[in-house]
Design an enzyme around this catalytic site. Structure first.
Site, mmCIF file in Angstrom:
data_model
loop_
_atom_site.group_PDB
_atom_site.id
_atom_site.type_symbol
_atom_site.label_atom_id
_atom_site.label_comp_id
_atom_site.label_asym_id
_atom_site.label_seq_id
_atom_site.Cartn_x
_atom_site.Cartn_y
_atom_site.Cartn_z
ATOM 1 N N PRO A 62 52.202 35.467 46.568
ATOM 2 C CA PRO A 62 53.597 35.907 46.748
ATOM 3 C C PRO A 62 54.037 35.743 48.201
ATOM 4 O O PRO A 62 53.333 36.149 49.114
ATOM 5 C CB PRO A 62 53.572 37.391 46.364
ATOM 6 N N GLU A 63 55.174 35.108 48.388
ATOM 7 C CA GLU A 63 55.725 34.959 49.735
ATOM 8 C C GLU A 63 56.929 35.889 49.880
ATOM 9 O O GLU A 63 57.275 36.621 48.963
ATOM 10 C CB GLU A 63 56.121 33.493 49.959
ATOM 11 N N ARG A 86 42.289 39.790 42.398
ATOM 12 C CA ARG A 86 41.404 39.380 43.504
ATOM 13 C C ARG A 86 41.248 40.457 44.568
ATOM 14 O O ARG A 86 40.437 40.328 45.462
ATOM 15 C CB ARG A 86 41.924 38.074 44.115
ATOM 16 N N HIS A 129 42.347 45.015 35.802
ATOM 17 C CA HIS A 129 42.841 44.825 37.172
ATOM 18 C C HIS A 129 44.042 45.706 37.496
ATOM 19 O O HIS A 129 44.662 45.550 38.535
ATOM 20 C CB HIS A 129 43.189 43.359 37.398
#
Ligand SMILES: [Zn+2]
Length: 284
Positions: free
Chosen positions: A2-3, A112, A93
């Site tokens: 994500p930016e 992650r 997650h």
């Protein structure tokens, strides 16, 4: 990953469901993400009202009614999902969950675990180790052509590395820097201090336009995503240079560009371990 526009989209999606709402229940399913989660995380949040939600660089900041600030970062793979009423059973997650008195639950899923959640206060926020060295927001008035001129002066790193330096400007990522340099006709390999002032005059509004276009695309995606999967902030976007290795450049066909299309070919090189896409013909 994500930016900034994705994070802005997440913020805009969360804001109407969270602002003014009380966190009736906070569920924490592991002690850490990228960093340890504060041991009193749940008890400091539960029962508090969220006064405001905003973005700084790629951080999501929620200010609570006792001046606690909840900091969240999506890392490489983090996602926020919104659920009305009882959410589906949590996946492996789904690490943190925020239940509000408005009937909405926000889930933070991070396979992650490069993301983070942390707590600070409004007074200490500016000194937080993740935030204290950040440069100006790219969409703020502080990020002006004169500021960028001064920030690049004397820098011998490539302009691309300088723009990725979070001390120069906060939250700019690889894809958006490639796009902005392409549109500004500046080579990503050019030493930062040699970018003339006339180009930085152009570069700042171009960086802002590239981000604003992506934020607009994210905004129009919000309703569909919330309805379909509850997931916020990921959307399709078409890039002018990123991911186009080997393709004809064609820059200048777009309205507002030069009259003749560039006949260069998009190249990919590695700069500080990241892919750079650019056209050696019109980017100088
Ligand atoms: Zn070109």
């Amino acid at each position: 990953m994500p930016e900034l526009p994705e994070v802005e989209t997440v913020c805009r999606g969360l804001r109407p469901k969270l602002e003014g709402r009380v966190l009736t229940r906070v569920i924490q399913r592991r002690p850490d993400l990228r960093f340890p989660i504060p041991p009193d995380f749940v008890e400091r949040l539960q029962g508090r009202r969220i006064e405001s939600l905003r973005r700084r660089a790629k951080f999501i900041l929620a200010t609570l009614d006792d001046d606690t600030v909840l900091i969240a970062h999506l890392g490489m793979s983090g996602r926020m999902t919104l659920h009305e009423g009882l959410p589906p059973p949590p996946g492996p997650h789904d690490h943190v969950e925020f239940v509000t008195d408005g009937g909405w639950t926000v889930r933070f899923c991070d396979p992650r675990r490069f993301g983070l959640v942390d707590l600070t206060t409004t007074q200490a926020l500016g000194q937080h180790r993740m935030l204290r060295d950040l440069g100006p927001e790219p969409l703020s008035d502080a990020f002006s052509p004169d500021y960028l001129d001064r920030a690049l002066a004397g820098r011998r790193t490539p302009i691309k590395a300088a723009l990725l330096d979070q001390k120069v400007v906060a939250g700019l990522g690889n894809i958006y820097v490639c796009e902005a340099l392409f549109r500004a006709s500046v080579s990503p390999r050019r030493s930062a201090h040699t970018v003339p002032g006339s180009r930085t005059q152009k570069l700042v509004p171009i960086i802002q336009a590239v981000l604003e276009e992506a934020i607009a695309a994210g905004g129009s995606s919000l309703r569909d995503y919330v309805q379909a999967t509850g997931e916020l902030g990921y959307f399709q976007h078409r890039w002018q240079v990123y991911g186009r290795e080997g393709e004809p450049c064609g820059y200048g066909v777009a309205p507002g560009g030069p009259n003749r299309a560039c006949d260069g070919v998009i190249r990919r090189i590695a700069q500080s371990g990241r892919s750079t896409f650019y056209c050696g013909r019109h980017q100088r």
